[in-house]
Design a protein around this motif. Structure first.
Motif, PDB file in Angstrom:
ATOM      1  N   LEU A 165     -10.979   6.134  -5.647  1.00 14.77           N
ATOM      2  CA  LEU A 165     -11.745   5.797  -4.477  1.00 14.77           C
ATOM      3  C   LEU A 165     -11.972   3.867  -4.496  1.00 14.77           C
ATOM      4  N   PHE A 166     -11.790   3.219  -3.557  1.00 10.73           N
ATOM      5  CA  PHE A 166     -12.527   1.945  -3.405  1.00 10.73           C
ATOM      6  C   PHE A 166     -13.886   2.248  -3.467  1.00 10.73           C
ATOM      7  N   GLY A 167     -14.797   1.287  -4.185  1.00  7.60           N
ATOM      8  CA  GLY A 167     -16.029   1.394  -4.236  1.00  7.60           C
ATOM      9  C   GLY A 167     -16.912   0.596  -3.228  1.00  7.60           C
ATOM     10  N   ASP A 205      -0.269   1.796   9.965  1.00  4.15           N
ATOM     11  CA  ASP A 205      -1.342   2.454   9.279  1.00  4.15           C
ATOM     12  C   ASP A 205      -2.332   2.772  10.341  1.00  4.15           C
ATOM     13  N   GLY A 206      -3.437   3.370   9.700  1.00  2.65           N
ATOM     14  CA  GLY A 206      -4.345   3.725  10.812  1.00  2.65           C
ATOM     15  C   GLY A 206      -5.108   2.589  11.490  1.00  2.65           C
ATOM     16  N   SER A 207      -4.669   1.518  11.085  1.00  7.49           N
ATOM     17  CA  SER A 207      -5.699   0.351  11.689  1.00  7.49           C
ATOM     18  C   SER A 207      -4.994   0.030  13.056  1.00  7.49           C
ATOM     19  N   LYS A 238      -7.729   5.152  -3.213  1.00  6.96           N
ATOM     20  CA  LYS A 238      -7.229   3.959  -4.099  1.00  6.96           C
ATOM     21  C   LYS A 238      -6.270   4.693  -5.273  1.00  6.96           C
ATOM     22  N   VAL A 239      -5.135   5.109  -4.794  1.00  5.25           N
ATOM     23  CA  VAL A 239      -4.138   6.121  -5.945  1.00  5.25           C
ATOM     24  C   VAL A 239      -2.951   6.213  -4.885  1.00  5.25           C
ATOM     25  N   VAL A 240      -1.976   6.165  -5.832  1.00  4.53           N
ATOM     26  CA  VAL A 240      -0.501   6.451  -4.982  1.00  4.53           C
ATOM     27  C   VAL A 240      -0.847   7.964  -4.070  1.00  4.53           C
ATOM     28  N   GLY A 241      -0.611   7.666  -2.794  1.00  4.96           N
ATOM     29  CA  GLY A 241      -1.055   8.656  -1.771  1.00  4.96           C
ATOM     30  C   GLY A 241      -2.062   8.443  -1.032  1.00  4.96           C
ATOM     31  N   GLY A 242      -2.846   7.217  -1.350  1.00  6.43           N
ATOM     32  CA  GLY A 242      -3.803   6.737  -0.542  1.00  6.43           C
ATOM     33  C   GLY A 242      -4.893   7.739  -0.230  1.00  6.43           C
ATOM     34  N   ASN A 281      -8.415  13.176   0.854  1.00  7.44           N
ATOM     35  CA  ASN A 281      -9.168  13.720   2.204  1.00  7.44           C
ATOM     36  C   ASN A 281      -9.351  15.205   2.073  1.00  7.44           C
ATOM     37  N   ALA A 282     -10.227  15.619   2.979  1.00  3.89           N
ATOM     38  CA  ALA A 282     -10.619  16.904   2.917  1.00  3.89           C
ATOM     39  C   ALA A 282      -9.403  18.090   3.499  1.00  3.89           C
ATOM     40  N   MET A 283      -8.187  17.626   3.923  1.00  2.79           N
ATOM     41  CA  MET A 283      -7.002  18.502   4.021  1.00  2.79           C
ATOM     42  C   MET A 283      -7.254  19.010   5.355  1.00  2.79           C
ATOM     43  N   LYS A 296      -2.051  -5.417  -7.134  1.00  3.80           N
ATOM     44  CA  LYS A 296      -2.974  -5.981  -5.943  1.00  3.80           C
ATOM     45  C   LYS A 296      -2.182  -6.849  -5.197  1.00  3.80           C
ATOM     46  N   VAL A 297      -1.968  -6.645  -3.846  1.00  8.37           N
ATOM     47  CA  VAL A 297      -1.268  -7.525  -3.112  1.00  8.37           C
ATOM     48  C   VAL A 297      -2.342  -8.516  -2.488  1.00  8.37           C
ATOM     49  N   ARG A 298      -2.227  -9.836  -2.863  1.00  6.98           N
ATOM     50  CA  ARG A 298      -3.443 -10.888  -2.213  1.00  6.98           C
ATOM     51  C   ARG A 298      -3.041 -11.407  -1.192  1.00  6.98           C
ATOM     52  N   PHE A 300     -15.077   9.206   7.272  1.00  7.58           N
ATOM     53  CA  PHE A 300     -14.040   8.415   6.620  1.00  7.58           C
ATOM     54  C   PHE A 300     -12.618   8.459   7.560  1.00  7.58           C
ATOM     55  N   HIS A 301     -12.693   7.893   8.684  1.00  7.51           N
ATOM     56  CA  HIS A 301     -11.589   7.729   9.704  1.00  7.51           C
ATOM     57  C   HIS A 301     -11.605   6.359  10.283  1.00  7.51           C
ATOM     58  N   PRO A 302     -11.553   5.236   9.369  1.00  9.58           N
ATOM     59  CA  PRO A 302     -11.705   4.037   9.785  1.00  9.58           C
ATOM     60  C   PRO A 302     -10.157   3.593  10.439  1.00  9.58           C
ATOM     61  N   GLY A 358       0.867  -1.293  -0.088  1.00  6.93           N
ATOM     62  CA  GLY A 358       0.037  -0.009  -0.082  1.00  6.93           C
ATOM     63  C   GLY A 358       0.855   1.178   0.128  1.00  6.93           C
ATOM     64  N   GLY A 359       0.764   2.126  -1.166  1.00 11.93           N
ATOM     65  CA  GLY A 359       1.623   3.274  -1.195  1.00 11.93           C
ATOM     66  C   GLY A 359       0.564   4.429  -0.963  1.00 11.93           C
ATOM     67  N   GLY A 360       0.083   4.392   0.434  1.00  9.84           N
ATOM     68  CA  GLY A 360      -0.820   5.282   0.873  1.00  9.84           C
ATOM     69  C   GLY A 360      -0.126   6.004   1.830  1.00  9.84           C
ATOM     70  N   THR A 361      -0.749   6.926   2.587  1.00 11.89           N
ATOM     71  CA  THR A 361      -0.032   7.841   4.000  1.00 11.89           C
ATOM     72  C   THR A 361       0.912   7.465   4.593  1.00 11.89           C
TER      73      THR A 361
HETATM   74  C1  LIG Z   1     -12.754  11.108   1.917  1.00 10.62           C
HETATM   75  C2  LIG Z   1     -11.809  11.128   3.018  1.00 10.62           C
HETATM   76  C3  LIG Z   1     -11.713  12.458   3.920  1.00 10.62           C
HETATM   77  C4  LIG Z   1     -11.044  12.633   4.884  1.00 10.62           C
HETATM   78  N1  LIG Z   1     -10.768  13.865   5.440  1.00 10.62           N
HETATM   79  C5  LIG Z   1      -9.702  13.802   6.328  1.00 10.62           C
HETATM   80  C6  LIG Z   1      -9.360  15.120   6.760  1.00 10.62           C
HETATM   81  O1  LIG Z   1      -9.805  16.254   6.538  1.00 10.62           O
HETATM   82  N2  LIG Z   1      -8.218  15.229   7.584  1.00 10.62           N
HETATM   83  C7  LIG Z   1      -7.703  14.239   8.203  1.00 10.62           C
HETATM   84  O2  LIG Z   1      -6.919  14.237   8.918  1.00 10.62           O
HETATM   85  N3  LIG Z   1      -8.061  12.941   7.882  1.00 10.62           N
HETATM   86  C8  LIG Z   1      -9.142  12.707   6.907  1.00 10.62           C
HETATM   87  N4  LIG Z   1      -9.152  11.534   6.378  1.00 10.62           N
HETATM   88  C9  LIG Z   1      -8.675  10.395   6.945  1.00 10.62           C
HETATM   89  C10 LIG Z   1      -7.155  10.278   6.684  1.00 10.62           C
HETATM   90  O3  LIG Z   1      -7.025  10.584   5.420  1.00 10.62           O
HETATM   91  C11 LIG Z   1      -6.776   8.787   6.802  1.00 10.62           C
HETATM   92  O4  LIG Z   1      -6.848   8.285   8.069  1.00 10.62           O
HETATM   93  C12 LIG Z   1      -5.298   8.424   6.275  1.00 10.62           C
HETATM   94  O5  LIG Z   1      -4.890   9.012   5.255  1.00 10.62           O
HETATM   95  C13 LIG Z   1      -5.163   6.970   6.451  1.00 10.62           C
HETATM   96  O6  LIG Z   1      -3.948   6.376   6.080  1.00 10.62           O
HETATM   97  P1  LIG Z   1      -3.498   4.908   5.826  1.00 10.62           P
HETATM   98  O7  LIG Z   1      -1.812   4.975   5.603  1.00 10.62           O
HETATM   99  O8  LIG Z   1      -3.993   4.303   7.085  1.00 10.62           O
HETATM  100  O9  LIG Z   1      -4.161   4.331   4.568  1.00 10.62           O
HETATM  101  P2  LIG Z   1      -4.384   5.073   3.214  1.00 10.62           P
HETATM  102  O10 LIG Z   1      -3.755   6.449   2.967  1.00 10.62           O
HETATM  103  O11 LIG Z   1      -5.682   4.818   2.761  1.00 10.62           O
HETATM  104  O12 LIG Z   1      -3.376   3.879   2.521  1.00 10.62           O
HETATM  105  C14 LIG Z   1      -3.763   2.662   2.097  1.00 10.62           C
HETATM  106  C15 LIG Z   1      -3.256   2.314   0.839  1.00 10.62           C
HETATM  107  O13 LIG Z   1      -3.240   0.932   0.541  1.00 10.62           O
HETATM  108  C16 LIG Z   1      -3.812   0.594  -0.774  1.00 10.62           C
HETATM  109  N5  LIG Z   1      -3.968  -0.867  -0.689  1.00 10.62           N
HETATM  110  C17 LIG Z   1      -4.985  -1.279   0.037  1.00 10.62           C
HETATM  111  N6  LIG Z   1      -5.134  -2.637  -0.426  1.00 10.62           N
HETATM  112  C18 LIG Z   1      -4.005  -2.924  -1.281  1.00 10.62           C
HETATM  113  C19 LIG Z   1      -3.838  -4.029  -1.562  1.00 10.62           C
HETATM  114  N7  LIG Z   1      -4.045  -5.231  -1.635  1.00 10.62           N
HETATM  115  N8  LIG Z   1      -2.630  -4.012  -2.406  1.00 10.62           N
HETATM  116  C20 LIG Z   1      -1.873  -2.993  -2.780  1.00 10.62           C
HETATM  117  N9  LIG Z   1      -2.451  -1.913  -2.246  1.00 10.62           N
HETATM  118  C21 LIG Z   1      -3.427  -1.686  -1.530  1.00 10.62           C
HETATM  119  C22 LIG Z   1      -4.533   1.700  -0.914  1.00 10.62           C
HETATM  120  O14 LIG Z   1      -4.745   1.934  -2.494  1.00 10.62           O
HETATM  121  C23 LIG Z   1      -4.109   2.900  -0.429  1.00 10.62           C
HETATM  122  O15 LIG Z   1      -3.118   3.660  -1.332  1.00 10.62           O
HETATM  123  C24 LIG Z   1     -10.091  11.341   5.220  1.00 10.62           C
HETATM  124  C25 LIG Z   1     -10.277  10.050   4.718  1.00 10.62           C
HETATM  125  C26 LIG Z   1     -11.035  10.111   3.596  1.00 10.62           C
HETATM  126  C27 LIG Z   1     -11.234   8.706   2.576  1.00 10.62           C
END
Ligand SMILES: Cc1cc2nc3c(=O)[nH]c(=O)nc-3n(C[C@H](O)[C@H](O)[C@H](O)COP(=O)(O)OP(=O)(O)OC[C@H]3O[C@@H](n4cnc5c(N)ncnc54)[C@H](O)[C@@H]3O)c2cc1C
Length: 591
Positions: free
Chosen positions: A77-79, A555-557, A99-103, A108-110, A250-252, A522-524, A27-30
């Motif tokens: 986004l993931f749907g 990550d957030g989890s 669901k994009v580089v940056g996750g 998010n709403a910044m 996609k990592v399975r 959107f804060h799971p 996951g290339g997210g946050t």
């Molecule tokens: C719509 C929205 C609005 C928000 N607004 C705010 C805000 O204003 N302020 C704030 O502080 N927080 C906000 N948040 C919450 C905050 O952005 C998240 O808590 C934080 O970015 C989560 O970071 P993460 O690294 O846990 O996950 P993510 O950043 O979601 O990263 C997970 C990454 O893993 C990838 N991934 C998942 N499964 C797989 C797989 N099987 N194989 C490969 N890649 C995979 C995903 O595509 C994604 O890029 C918002 C979130 C959303 C969705």
């Protein structure tokens, strides 16, 4: 110009993935990109990031104006839909995750919010008094996580913005910036909290104190564009030969050699990800695994349990004599102001269009908003907590839930923890309230009928703990006081549109919430909780998965309890700290 980078299965400056890396990040997210950047800083440690989404330069991501363009674009986004929510009249809810580089940092709403100090002390408390997870243990990483650029002097003065740079750093590639304009009505709505007794005002949003305060925007103040994990971390890591990113992959599952993580299996991305890779690798609750015909390698009952998000409550008030000008209504109602605003944006990206979702809010402790703090905290302590979890929840998970509820009972009585959040936009109507510490816990489980191809079953279990509705009723009652019984808002002549004056008793509120509540802001978080294993934890204090060698969750989890604020800044800080735990085996603070 905004454009999608041509679909490359592997984005590696033209090279293919190697067969071995020092670290592989799923996951290339946050968090993933933050850790990848830090680990590759030395120029030698090799890292592969595998991301299901694209590397996208879409304007939907970079645009700051209004704050919602990223999350309004389904291609980012993931749907996933939640399962029908039993206590919400079987409504289902869209589960928003980037669901994009940056996750999610790309959509998010910044809102750049740092929750209260006590929230982080609670995390550490589950491990005892010497845990390095605490406000003090995280503050240096909050500083490392963001590059704070103060608002310009004119807007600071005119809007009466306060800040204190001692709570911030200036080295990260991710910016905490400010728009170049604020509505005077926003300042007035903040000041109006002085009309209610006991409301604290806080000088800086990074101080760890609840109150009414200004907070920044995840925005590069020079470009006036979103600043996120891609721009702040990927873009600099991508200049290093030891950093590789595979997009649209996609990592399975995680490949295990016995109980040692030895690699990952990934495929070109097609349908939605499951985001439940741990379970698919045989690490999780034994019963769930066997019903999906997956061999259990490590029985970890906490995986996928303890799911939390911030519920949003509609409490809408409309002013009929809101005479503070300009306010956001003028963007539509006043042609001269609109023309000025458009000209300012065209000239140098300044003016109202540089505002994302706003920069002001109230984050208030429960005793400040309610006289029932002690009564509700005592009721929470007296509960048989396991009654409010899924039947047959593992005893360790139930023990963890009980520990959390006892911590929350203290938090309900405390002036150091925020339960109430009202975002102030300066508008003539106002409607979004957030419950910052929900008591109910949900689940995110594989769909056992087709675990590899179907999305996970996301169940918020909203309102499963009946005290949530009692707490939320108090949040609305306080909001009524702010609008209707406050000498500093009287002139604005508010009318309550929802819930409406007929909703008064706790029972009437419970019915109202069942009809209108959204269980997600959107804060799971919480499904791989950092807690002791005997409390249903999935990772230890070093973020290592119990019983598995060579596997961490970052990550957030990992948040055992959801922090009382928007989660992104916390995820960055956790990732910064995790990078040190991985590199040095211990938190190493370099100030
Ligand atoms: C719509 C929205 C609005 C928000 N607004 C705010 C805000 O204003 N302020 C704030 O502080 N927080 C906000 N948040 C919450 C905050 O952005 C998240 O808590 C934080 O970015 C989560 O970071 P993460 O690294 O846990 O996950 P993510 O950043 O979601 O990263 C997970 C990454 O893993 C990838 N991934 C998942 N499964 C797989 C797989 N099987 N194989 C490969 N890649 C995979 C995903 O595509 C994604 O890029 C918002 C979130 C959303 C969705």
């Amino acid at each position: 110009y905004p454009r999608e980078v041509p679909a490359s299965k592997v984005f590696l400056n033209g090279r293919q993935v190697d067969t071995e890396y020092d670290y592989i990040i799923v996951g290339g997210g946050t968090a993933g990109l933050t850790v990848a950047d830090r680990l590759t800083e030395d120029g030698t440690t090799t890292v592969l990031v595998i991301e299901i989404g694209k590397l996208s330069n879409s304007a939907a991501i970079t645009t700051v104006t209004g704050g919602f363009s990223g999350m309004s674009n389904p291609s980012l986004l993931f749907g996933i839909q939640s399962v029908p929510q039993r206590n919400l009249r079987n409504r289902t809810v869209a589960v928003q995750i980037g669901k994009v580089v940056g996750g999610s940092s790309a959509v998010n709403a910044m809102m750049t919010v740092r929750p209260a100090a006590e929230d982080f002390d609670i995390w550490g408390s589950f491990f005892g008094p010497n845990s390095h997870w605490s406000w003090q243990g995280l503050l240096p990483y909050f500083k490392r996580a963001l590059n704070f650029v103060p608002p310009d002097e004119a807007v600071t003065k005119s809007a009466n913005i306060t800040y204190d740079t001692s709570y911030w750093g200036t080295t990260s590639g991710v910016y905490a910036g400010w728009p170049s304009f604020q509505y005077p009505s926003t300042t007035a709505q903040m000041e109006a909290f002085r009309g209610l007794p006991g409301v604290p005002f806080v000088q800086d949003s990074g101080s760890g104190q609840p109150g009414v305060y200004w907070y920044p925007t995840f925005m590069d103040p020079k470009k006036v564009e979103r600043s996120y994990a891609r721009t702040g971390h990927h873009d600099q890591a991508a200049t290093r030969p030891n950093y590789h990113l595979a997009t649209e992959s996609k990592v399975r599952r995680i490949v295990l050699d016995g109980t040692k993580a030895a690699g990952v299996a990934f495929v070109p991305a097609s349908a939605g990800s499951t985001a439940t890779e741990t379970v698919l690798s045989g690490i999780g609750p034994r019963q769930l695994l066997s019903s999906a015909n997956i061999d259990t390698v490590v029985d970890l009952p906490g995986v996928g349990q303890n799911f939390q998000d911030h519920p949003i409550i509609q409490a809408t008030f409309q002013y009929s004599r809101f005479n503070i000008r300009p306010n956001p209504t003028d963007l539509f109602a006043n042609a001269t102001f609109r023309a000025w605003s458009e000209a300012a944006w065209a000239a140098n990206r300044s003016g109202p269009n540089s505002i994302a979702t706003g920069n002001a809010a109230a984050w208030l402790p429960f005793p400040v908003i309610s006289s029932r703090a002690d009564e509700i905290a005592s009721a929470l302590e007296a509960q048989n907590h396991a009654n409010y979890l899924e039947p047959n929840t593992d005893p360790t998970v139930a023990a963890g839930y009980r520990a959390q509820m006892l911590a929350y009972a203290s938090a309900l009585r405390s002036n150091g923890s925020a339960f109430y959040n009202l975002v102030l936009t300066g508008g003539s109507s106002n409607g979004i309230l957030v419950d910052l510490h929900p008591l109910s816990r949900g689940t995110v489980n594989i769909d056992t009928s087709d675990p590899y191809n179907r999305p996970p079953r996301v169940d918020y279990r909203a309102l499963a703990n009946p005290l949530d509705s009692v707490v939320m009723a108090e949040l609305v009652r306080f909001t009524r006081k702010y609008h209707l019984e406050n000498p500093l808002t009287r002139d604005w002549a508010a009318t309550e549109l929802s819930p409406g004056r007929s909703v008064q008793t706790d029972q009437q509120f419970a019915d109202y919430f069942a009809r209108t509540l959204s269980p997600t802001e959107f804060h799971p978080v919480g499904t791989c909780a950092m807690m002791p294993r005997e409390l249903g934890g999935v990772v230890d204090e070093e973020l290592r998965v119990y019983g598995v060698e060579g596997l961490r969750v970052v990550d957030g989890s990992i948040m055992s309890t959801l922090v009382g604020g928007n989660t992104c800044q916390t995820v960055y800080a956790v990732a910064e700290k995790a990078a040190d735990l991985i590199r040095y085996g211990a938190p190493k603070i370099v100030e």
